[in-house]
Design a protein around this motif. Structure first.
Motif, PDB file in Angstrom:
ATOM      1  N   GLY A  16      38.532  98.554  64.687  1.00 50.72           N
ATOM      2  CA  GLY A  16      37.448  99.103  65.494  1.00 50.72           C
ATOM      3  C   GLY A  16      36.087  98.855  64.858  1.00 50.72           C
ATOM      4  N   PRO A  17      35.019  99.185  65.587  1.00 54.97           N
ATOM      5  CA  PRO A  17      33.662  98.936  65.105  1.00 54.97           C
ATOM      6  C   PRO A  17      33.299  99.737  63.852  1.00 54.97           C
ATOM      7  CG  PRO A  17      33.621 100.203  67.133  1.00 54.97           C
ATOM      8  CD  PRO A  17      35.042  99.795  66.905  1.00 54.97           C
ATOM      9  N   ASP A  18      34.053 100.804  63.572  1.00 56.26           N
ATOM     10  CA  ASP A  18      33.763 101.629  62.401  1.00 56.26           C
ATOM     11  C   ASP A  18      34.415 101.090  61.123  1.00 56.26           C
ATOM     12  OD1 ASP A  18      36.270 102.173  63.533  1.00 56.26           O
ATOM     13  OD2 ASP A  18      36.341 104.167  62.618  1.00 56.26           O
ATOM     14  N   ARG A  19      35.221 100.043  61.233  1.00 55.29           N
ATOM     15  CA  ARG A  19      35.917  99.476  60.071  1.00 55.29           C
ATOM     16  C   ARG A  19      35.075  98.375  59.434  1.00 55.29           C
ATOM     17  NH1 ARG A  19      41.704  99.365  60.088  1.00 55.29           N
ATOM     18  NH2 ARG A  19      41.374  98.444  58.037  1.00 55.29           N
ATOM     19  N   ARG A  20      35.324  98.131  58.150  1.00 55.85           N
ATOM     20  CA  ARG A  20      34.602  97.073  57.433  1.00 55.85           C
ATOM     21  C   ARG A  20      34.882  95.723  58.061  1.00 55.85           C
ATOM     22  NH1 ARG A  20      39.091  95.403  55.321  1.00 55.85           N
ATOM     23  NH2 ARG A  20      40.408  96.503  53.893  1.00 55.85           N
ATOM     24  N   ARG A  21      33.979  94.803  57.916  1.00 60.15           N
ATOM     25  CA  ARG A  21      34.086  93.460  58.480  1.00 60.15           C
ATOM     26  C   ARG A  21      34.015  92.419  57.370  1.00 60.15           C
ATOM     27  NH1 ARG A  21      36.054  95.196  62.739  1.00 60.15           N
ATOM     28  NH2 ARG A  21      34.980  95.160  64.714  1.00 60.15           N
ATOM     29  N   LYS A  22      34.736  92.703  56.271  1.00 57.19           N
ATOM     30  CA  LYS A  22      34.794  91.743  55.177  1.00 57.19           C
ATOM     31  C   LYS A  22      36.166  91.812  54.524  1.00 57.19           C
ATOM     32  CE  LYS A  22      32.593  94.960  51.989  1.00 57.19           C
ATOM     33  NZ  LYS A  22      31.479  95.192  51.094  1.00 57.19           N
ATOM     34  N   PHE A  23      36.520  90.745  53.833  1.00 63.06           N
ATOM     35  CA  PHE A  23      37.809  90.637  53.159  1.00 63.06           C
ATOM     36  C   PHE A  23      37.556  89.962  51.818  1.00 63.06           C
ATOM     37  CE2 PHE A  23      41.598  88.052  52.172  1.00 63.06           C
ATOM     38  CZ  PHE A  23      42.535  89.057  52.092  1.00 63.06           C
ATOM     39  N   GLY A  24      38.084  90.556  50.753  1.00 59.82           N
ATOM     40  CA  GLY A  24      37.777  89.992  49.445  1.00 59.82           C
ATOM     41  C   GLY A  24      38.949  89.934  48.497  1.00 59.82           C
ATOM     42  N   ALA A  36      35.683  86.509  45.284  1.00 57.12           N
ATOM     43  CA  ALA A  36      35.055  86.070  46.540  1.00 57.12           C
ATOM     44  C   ALA A  36      35.209  87.121  47.636  1.00 57.12           C
ATOM     45  CB  ALA A  36      35.668  84.756  47.002  1.00 57.12           C
ATOM     46  N   VAL A  37      34.194  87.223  48.479  1.00 54.76           N
ATOM     47  CA  VAL A  37      34.208  88.108  49.637  1.00 54.76           C
ATOM     48  C   VAL A  37      33.824  87.273  50.854  1.00 54.76           C
ATOM     49  CG1 VAL A  37      33.159  90.129  50.725  1.00 54.76           C
ATOM     50  CG2 VAL A  37      33.609  90.133  48.263  1.00 54.76           C
ATOM     51  N   PHE A  38      34.609  87.423  51.931  1.00 51.71           N
ATOM     52  CA  PHE A  38      34.381  86.669  53.161  1.00 51.71           C
ATOM     53  C   PHE A  38      34.087  87.632  54.299  1.00 51.71           C
ATOM     54  CE2 PHE A  38      37.200  84.304  50.403  1.00 51.71           C
ATOM     55  CZ  PHE A  38      36.563  83.079  50.340  1.00 51.71           C
ATOM     56  N   LEU A  39      33.200  87.226  55.199  1.00 47.28           N
ATOM     57  CA  LEU A  39      32.764  88.068  56.309  1.00 47.28           C
ATOM     58  C   LEU A  39      33.386  87.619  57.626  1.00 47.28           C
ATOM     59  CD1 LEU A  39      28.977  88.223  55.355  1.00 47.28           C
ATOM     60  CD2 LEU A  39      30.795  89.850  54.743  1.00 47.28           C
ATOM     61  N   GLU A  40      33.317  88.483  58.615  1.00 52.19           N
ATOM     62  CA  GLU A  40      33.836  88.178  59.946  1.00 52.19           C
ATOM     63  C   GLU A  40      33.315  86.818  60.419  1.00 52.19           C
ATOM     64  OE1 GLU A  40      34.279  90.382  64.264  1.00 52.19           O
ATOM     65  OE2 GLU A  40      32.797  91.115  62.843  1.00 52.19           O
ATOM     66  N   LYS A  45      51.204  78.632  62.984  1.00 54.53           N
ATOM     67  CA  LYS A  45      50.175  79.672  63.057  1.00 54.53           C
ATOM     68  C   LYS A  45      50.638  80.955  62.361  1.00 54.53           C
ATOM     69  CE  LYS A  45      47.704  77.226  65.986  1.00 54.53           C
ATOM     70  NZ  LYS A  45      47.024  76.133  65.433  1.00 54.53           N
ATOM     71  N   LEU A  46      49.663  81.693  61.825  1.00 56.60           N
ATOM     72  CA  LEU A  46      49.939  82.959  61.152  1.00 56.60           C
ATOM     73  C   LEU A  46      48.798  83.927  61.398  1.00 56.60           C
ATOM     74  CD1 LEU A  46      48.087  83.193  58.260  1.00 56.60           C
ATOM     75  CD2 LEU A  46      49.473  81.176  57.842  1.00 56.60           C
ATOM     76  N   LYS A  47      49.064  85.207  61.131  1.00 59.10           N
ATOM     77  CA  LYS A  47      48.046  86.245  61.227  1.00 59.10           C
ATOM     78  C   LYS A  47      48.212  87.178  60.038  1.00 59.10           C
ATOM     79  CE  LYS A  47      47.637  88.127  65.373  1.00 59.10           C
ATOM     80  NZ  LYS A  47      47.870  88.586  66.752  1.00 59.10           N
ATOM     81  N   LEU A  48      47.094  87.584  59.443  1.00 62.61           N
ATOM     82  CA  LEU A  48      47.100  88.529  58.335  1.00 62.61           C
ATOM     83  C   LEU A  48      46.845  89.933  58.871  1.00 62.61           C
ATOM     84  CD1 LEU A  48      45.048  86.506  55.712  1.00 62.61           C
ATOM     85  CD2 LEU A  48      47.536  86.678  55.925  1.00 62.61           C
ATOM     86  N   TRP A  49      47.480  90.924  58.223  1.00 63.36           N
ATOM     87  CA  TRP A  49      47.448  92.300  58.703  1.00 63.36           C
ATOM     88  C   TRP A  49      47.009  93.247  57.599  1.00 63.36           C
ATOM     89  CZ3 TRP A  49      49.755  97.030  57.866  1.00 63.36           C
ATOM     90  CH2 TRP A  49      49.766  97.933  58.945  1.00 63.36           C
ATOM     91  N   ASP A  50      46.151  94.183  57.924  1.00 63.95           N
ATOM     92  CA  ASP A  50      45.752  95.271  57.027  1.00 63.95           C
ATOM     93  C   ASP A  50      45.371  96.437  57.928  1.00 63.95           C
ATOM     94  OD1 ASP A  50      44.909  96.917  54.995  1.00 63.95           O
ATOM     95  OD2 ASP A  50      43.078  95.811  54.563  1.00 63.95           O
TER      96      ASP A  50
END
Length: 102
Positions: free
Chosen positions: A8-16, A47-51, A76-81
């Motif tokens: 959702g919009p309240d969650r962070r938009r980065k992965f590191g 490293a940190v990556f953004l949306e 194809k794959l999808k990552l989940w958190d």
């Protein structure tokens, strides 16, 4: 690519990654049922990556028997958190990780 499609919009938009350059998390992959843990490694420590950004990572599955016949370039794959947040594609398969125990 980082999509954060189920966050959702309240969650962070980065992965590191931490200073080890390693991260473990669940992944779904075409041809394998369910979520399974994968280890990701990158060269750039911390490293940190953004949306919307993309990165290449070396991967290793914890359950190789379930992936042995599936992993190939183009799969194809999808990552989940706590929701799917990234879509990806296998670009290379390294055979050294798939030895069958004697």
């Amino acid at each position: 690519m980082l999509t954060f499609e189920e966050h959702g919009p309240d969650r962070r938009r980065k992965f590191g990654f931490d200073e080890s350059g390693h991260r473990r998390l669940p992944m779904s992959m075409d041809g394998v049922e369910g979520l399974h843990t994968v280890g990701l490694w990158i060269e750039e420590k911390g490293a940190v990556f953004l949306e919307g950004e993309e990165f290449d990572a070396d991967c290793r599955v914890i359950w190789p028997e379930g992936f042995r016949d599936v992993v190939a370039p183009g799969v194809k794959l999808k990552l989940w958190d706590a929701g799917f947040f990234a879509r990806g594609e296998v670009t290379e398969r390294c055979e050294s990780g798939w030895e069958v125990p004697a």
